[in-house]
Design an enzyme around this catalytic site. Structure first.
Site, PDB file in Angstrom:
ATOM      1  N   CYS A   4       0.725  -1.117   0.060  1.00  0.00           N
ATOM      2  CA  CYS A   4       0.017  -0.059  -0.042  1.00  0.00           C
ATOM      3  C   CYS A   4       0.841   1.434  -0.083  1.00  0.00           C
ATOM      4  O   CYS A   4       1.768   1.373   0.853  1.00  0.00           O
ATOM      5  CB  CYS A   4      -0.940  -0.165   1.066  1.00  0.00           C
ATOM      6  SG  CYS A   4      -1.898   1.538   1.477  1.00  0.00           S
ATOM      7  N   CYS A   7       0.637   3.198   3.048  1.00  0.00           N
ATOM      8  CA  CYS A   7       1.289   2.522   4.215  1.00  0.00           C
ATOM      9  C   CYS A   7       2.708   2.846   4.240  1.00  0.00           C
ATOM     10  O   CYS A   7       3.324   3.155   5.323  1.00  0.00           O
ATOM     11  CB  CYS A   7       0.920   1.080   4.292  1.00  0.00           C
ATOM     12  SG  CYS A   7      -0.484   0.695   4.992  1.00  0.00           S
ATOM     13  N   ASP A  30      -0.477  16.374  -1.481  1.00  0.00           N
ATOM     14  CA  ASP A  30      -0.773  15.581  -2.437  1.00  0.00           C
ATOM     15  C   ASP A  30       0.274  15.844  -3.648  1.00  0.00           C
ATOM     16  O   ASP A  30       0.553  16.696  -4.023  1.00  0.00           O
ATOM     17  CB  ASP A  30      -2.065  16.087  -3.051  1.00  0.00           C
ATOM     18  CG  ASP A  30      -2.669  15.099  -3.978  1.00  0.00           C
ATOM     19  OD1 ASP A  30      -3.626  13.989  -3.352  1.00  0.00           O
ATOM     20  OD2 ASP A  30      -2.307  14.469  -4.987  1.00  0.00           O
ATOM     21  N   HIS A  46      -4.494   0.513   8.179  1.00  0.00           N
ATOM     22  CA  HIS A  46      -4.699   0.198   6.804  1.00  0.00           C
ATOM     23  C   HIS A  46      -6.109  -0.615   6.622  1.00  0.00           C
ATOM     24  O   HIS A  46      -6.347  -1.745   6.759  1.00  0.00           O
ATOM     25  CB  HIS A  46      -3.816  -0.930   6.121  1.00  0.00           C
ATOM     26  CG  HIS A  46      -4.064  -1.165   4.835  1.00  0.00           C
ATOM     27  ND1 HIS A  46      -3.791  -0.334   3.628  1.00  0.00           N
ATOM     28  CD2 HIS A  46      -4.815  -2.035   4.158  1.00  0.00           C
ATOM     29  CE1 HIS A  46      -4.258  -0.694   2.507  1.00  0.00           C
ATOM     30  NE2 HIS A  46      -5.077  -1.651   2.612  1.00  0.00           N
ATOM     31  N   ASN A  87     -13.248  10.130  -1.155  1.00  0.00           N
ATOM     32  CA  ASN A  87     -13.547   9.354  -2.263  1.00  0.00           C
ATOM     33  C   ASN A  87     -13.695   7.794  -1.735  1.00  0.00           C
ATOM     34  O   ASN A  87     -12.569   7.460  -1.247  1.00  0.00           O
ATOM     35  CB  ASN A  87     -12.508   9.458  -3.639  1.00  0.00           C
ATOM     36  CG  ASN A  87     -12.710  10.964  -4.010  1.00  0.00           C
ATOM     37  OD1 ASN A  87     -13.540  11.571  -4.225  1.00  0.00           O
ATOM     38  ND2 ASN A  87     -11.494  11.438  -4.439  1.00  0.00           N
ATOM     39  N   HIS A  98      -7.021   3.157   0.726  1.00  0.00           N
ATOM     40  CA  HIS A  98      -6.536   3.333   1.948  1.00  0.00           C
ATOM     41  C   HIS A  98      -7.045   4.504   2.800  1.00  0.00           C
ATOM     42  O   HIS A  98      -7.082   5.613   2.028  1.00  0.00           O
ATOM     43  CB  HIS A  98      -4.956   3.285   2.083  1.00  0.00           C
ATOM     44  CG  HIS A  98      -4.326   3.398   3.345  1.00  0.00           C
ATOM     45  ND1 HIS A  98      -3.326   2.797   3.798  1.00  0.00           N
ATOM     46  CD2 HIS A  98      -4.763   4.538   4.474  1.00  0.00           C
ATOM     47  CE1 HIS A  98      -3.126   3.440   5.071  1.00  0.00           C
ATOM     48  NE2 HIS A  98      -3.934   4.352   5.447  1.00  0.00           N
ATOM     49  N   HIS A 100      -8.457   7.902   3.267  1.00  0.00           N
ATOM     50  CA  HIS A 100      -7.936   9.094   3.444  1.00  0.00           C
ATOM     51  C   HIS A 100      -8.898  10.281   3.238  1.00  0.00           C
ATOM     52  O   HIS A 100      -9.768  10.257   2.152  1.00  0.00           O
ATOM     53  CB  HIS A 100      -6.755   9.285   2.401  1.00  0.00           C
ATOM     54  CG  HIS A 100      -7.022   8.967   1.002  1.00  0.00           C
ATOM     55  ND1 HIS A 100      -7.302   7.625   0.604  1.00  0.00           N
ATOM     56  CD2 HIS A 100      -7.442   9.962  -0.049  1.00  0.00           C
ATOM     57  CE1 HIS A 100      -7.640   7.878  -0.802  1.00  0.00           C
ATOM     58  NE2 HIS A 100      -7.719   9.103  -1.202  1.00  0.00           N
ATOM     59  N   HIS A 102      -9.181  14.121   1.587  1.00  0.00           N
ATOM     60  CA  HIS A 102      -8.419  15.328   0.823  1.00  0.00           C
ATOM     61  C   HIS A 102      -8.948  16.754   1.630  1.00  0.00           C
ATOM     62  O   HIS A 102     -10.006  16.934   1.892  1.00  0.00           O
ATOM     63  CB  HIS A 102      -8.715  15.548  -0.652  1.00  0.00           C
ATOM     64  CG  HIS A 102      -8.659  14.463  -1.454  1.00  0.00           C
ATOM     65  ND1 HIS A 102      -7.182  14.206  -1.988  1.00  0.00           N
ATOM     66  CD2 HIS A 102      -9.273  13.086  -1.302  1.00  0.00           C
ATOM     67  CE1 HIS A 102      -7.370  13.193  -2.782  1.00  0.00           C
ATOM     68  NE2 HIS A 102      -8.388  12.398  -2.204  1.00  0.00           N
TER      69      HIS A 102
HETATM   70  P1  DGP Z   1      -8.016   9.366  -4.226  1.00  0.00           P
HETATM   71  O1  DGP Z   1      -8.367   9.445  -5.719  1.00  0.00           O
HETATM   72  O2  DGP Z   1      -9.277  10.029  -3.539  1.00  0.00           O
HETATM   73  O3  DGP Z   1      -7.762   8.002  -3.840  1.00  0.00           O
HETATM   74  O4  DGP Z   1      -6.487  10.034  -3.875  1.00  0.00           O
HETATM   75  C1  DGP Z   1      -5.379   9.648  -3.706  1.00  0.00           C
HETATM   76  C2  DGP Z   1      -4.523  10.714  -3.772  1.00  0.00           C
HETATM   77  O5  DGP Z   1      -3.290  10.351  -3.383  1.00  0.00           O
HETATM   78  C3  DGP Z   1      -4.323  11.565  -5.264  1.00  0.00           C
HETATM   79  O6  DGP Z   1      -5.018  12.856  -5.126  1.00  0.00           O
HETATM   80  C4  DGP Z   1      -2.985  11.637  -5.471  1.00  0.00           C
HETATM   81  C5  DGP Z   1      -2.336  11.138  -4.043  1.00  0.00           C
HETATM   82  N1  DGP Z   1      -0.995  10.353  -4.446  1.00  0.00           N
HETATM   83  C6  DGP Z   1      -1.142   9.132  -4.625  1.00  0.00           C
HETATM   84  N2  DGP Z   1       0.469   8.542  -4.549  1.00  0.00           N
HETATM   85  C7  DGP Z   1       0.950   9.529  -4.003  1.00  0.00           C
HETATM   86  C8  DGP Z   1       2.200   9.697  -3.572  1.00  0.00           C
HETATM   87  O7  DGP Z   1       3.176   8.808  -3.816  1.00  0.00           O
HETATM   88  N3  DGP Z   1       2.696  10.655  -2.847  1.00  0.00           N
HETATM   89  C9  DGP Z   1       1.855  11.864  -2.504  1.00  0.00           C
HETATM   90  N4  DGP Z   1       2.119  12.989  -1.783  1.00  0.00           N
HETATM   91  N5  DGP Z   1       0.453  11.811  -3.120  1.00  0.00           N
HETATM   92  C10 DGP Z   1      -0.019  10.596  -3.858  1.00  0.00           C
END
Ligand code: DGP
Length: 114
Positions: A4, A7, A30, A46, A87, A98, A100, A102
């Site tokens: 993950c 994680c 992000d 997780h 989401n 996982h 989360h 925003h």
């Molecule tokens: P969602 O689509 O709601 O599952 O949002 C996942 C978010 O995670 C997306 O906006 C981009 C962010 N994201 C994915 N991989 C990484 C990463 O490796 N580093 C960071 N900082 N953000 C990430």
């Protein structure tokens, strides 16, 4: 969970721009910001989504809500406001399974979705 991405970020195995951390969550910038301020608040457990929690997790989930307020205060978002998005699942385009949230801020967000 071993494969993950969140994680791994929480464990420091993948670098991130950390914003905040407490017993319940780890927050970071992000990688593809949708607003000038775009913070991901990832649960320190997780579980794919809120659907994976039960009544025994009330304190944990409440802790994340309080953390979001702490982050908003810390980042100076209270005066102009901010949006919190979770989401959940396919139709909502959740890309990382996982739990989360925003936090989006830093400008007018135009039309409301809800
Ligand atoms: P969602 O689509 O709601 O599952 O949002 C996942 C978010 O995670 C997306 O906006 C981009 C962010 N994201 C994915 N991989 C990484 C990463 O490796 N580093 C960071 N900082 N953000 C990430």
């Amino acid at each position: 969970m071993d494969d993950c991405i969140f994680c791994k970020i929480i464990k420091g195995e993948i670098p991130s721009k950390k914003v905040y951390e407490d017993d319940y969550c780890f927050a970071f910038r992000d990688i593809a910001p949708q607003m000038p301020v775009h913070i991901v608040v990832a649960a320190k457990k997780h579980v794919s989504s809120v659907l994976g929690f039960g009544s025994e997790d009330k304190e944990f989930l409440g802790g994340i809500q309080l953390a979001i307020a702490n982050i908003a205060r810390q980042e100076g978002l209270c005066e102009n406001g901010f949006r919190v998005i979770n989401n959940c699942g396919r139709d909502a385009k959740q890309s990382v399974p996982h739990l989360h949230y925003h936090i989006l801020a830093g400008g007018d967000m135009g039309e409301r979705i809800v």
